[in-house]
Design a protein around this motif. Structure first.
Motif, short mmCIF file in Angstrom:
data_model
loop_
_atom_site.label_atom_id
_atom_site.label_comp_id
_atom_site.label_asym_id
_atom_site.label_seq_id
_atom_site.Cartn_x
_atom_site.Cartn_y
_atom_site.Cartn_z
N THR A 31 0.39 -1.15 0.12
CA THR A 31 -0.27 -0.05 -0.03
C THR A 31 1.32 1.34 -0.14
O THR A 31 1.27 1.86 1.00
N LEU A 32 1.34 1.94 -0.83
CA LEU A 32 1.81 3.49 -1.33
C LEU A 32 0.49 4.53 -0.20
O LEU A 32 -0.73 3.87 -0.71
N GLU A 39 -4.15 6.91 -0.74
CA GLU A 39 -3.46 5.18 -0.81
C GLU A 39 -4.29 4.35 -1.53
O GLU A 39 -5.25 4.43 -1.85
N ILE A 40 -2.58 3.76 -2.02
CA ILE A 40 -3.11 3.49 -3.70
C ILE A 40 -2.15 1.49 -3.34
O ILE A 40 -0.78 1.87 -2.43
N THR A 41 -3.45 0.65 -3.59
CA THR A 41 -3.11 -0.65 -3.62
C THR A 41 -2.49 -1.99 -4.31
O THR A 41 -2.81 -0.74 -5.58
N LEU A 108 4.54 11.41 -6.25
CA LEU A 108 6.07 11.08 -5.55
C LEU A 108 5.17 10.15 -4.44
O LEU A 108 3.69 10.84 -3.69
N ILE A 109 5.65 9.32 -3.63
CA ILE A 109 4.91 8.31 -2.48
C ILE A 109 5.93 8.50 -0.85
O ILE A 109 6.93 8.89 -1.10
N GLN A 110 4.99 8.94 -0.57
CA GLN A 110 5.80 9.12 1.14
C GLN A 110 6.03 8.36 2.16
O GLN A 110 7.11 8.01 2.72
N LYS A 111 4.90 6.71 1.89
CA LYS A 111 5.51 5.56 2.19
C LYS A 111 4.91 4.36 1.38
O LYS A 111 4.06 5.09 1.01
#
Length: 170
Positions: A31-32, A39-41, A108-111
């Motif tokens: 999960t991004l 949230e992106i799975t 951009l992805i934080q986590k």
């Protein structure tokens, strides 16, 4: 003492974790979370070619690679492609990254949650490519350039779409 510490550190950095995503195997779930909180799975990306890029602001090869990925994404707008840049710079506030995030054709992805991805041997950039069926097709440390992006991603984009069980039913 210092020599033993250096050798231990070198071994730790060179060893690939046993839990890492493996080429040819189903991609581990993730999960991004974007800086905007979306949230992106992996499941939601089924049917797309996915590029997960680990980068850092201080990384010179990353600064060369990022515009190449942006150009590739813009050239293939509308294609079943998703690129996500996962920063390893936990100390850089998003306010300093916002202009970059607003400029790029991908988020951009934080986590990332899932624990099976990360830098390979501690190196950035590190890239993972997952095909439309959810199989890891590429996992390496090192920067993409225009030619390598074309060589790795374009054939995967040309592959037949993934058929789901519902779509395959008569």
């Amino acid at each position: 003492m210092f020599k033993r510490l250096a050798v231990t550190l070198a071994i730790l950095l060179s060893a690939a974790p046993a839990f890492a995503a493996k080429v040819g195997k189903p991609a581990p779930e993730f999960t991004l979370t974007t800086y905007e909180g979306q949230e992106i799975t992996l499941e939601s990306l089924r049917g797309k070619v996915v590029l997960l890029n680990y980068w850092a602001t201080w990384c010179a090869p990353c600064r060369l690679e990022m515009p190449e990925m942006d150009r590739y994404m813009r050239r293939h707008r509308g294609a079943p492609l998703a690129i996500y840049a996962v920063t390893i710079d936990n100390t850089v506030p998003y306010s300093r990254l916002k202009f970059l995030g607003d400029t790029l054709a991908f988020p951009l992805i934080q986590k990332i949650k899932g624990g099976r991805y990360g830098t390979i041997s501690g190196a950035v950039p590190t890239n993972y490519v997952i095909d439309k069926a959810g199989v890891v097709r590429y996992a390496k440390a090192g920067a993409f350039d225009a030619r390598s992006l074309e060589a790795i991603l374009t054939p995967l984009l040309a592959e037949s779409p993934v058929q789901t069980t519902a779509a395959a039913a008569p």
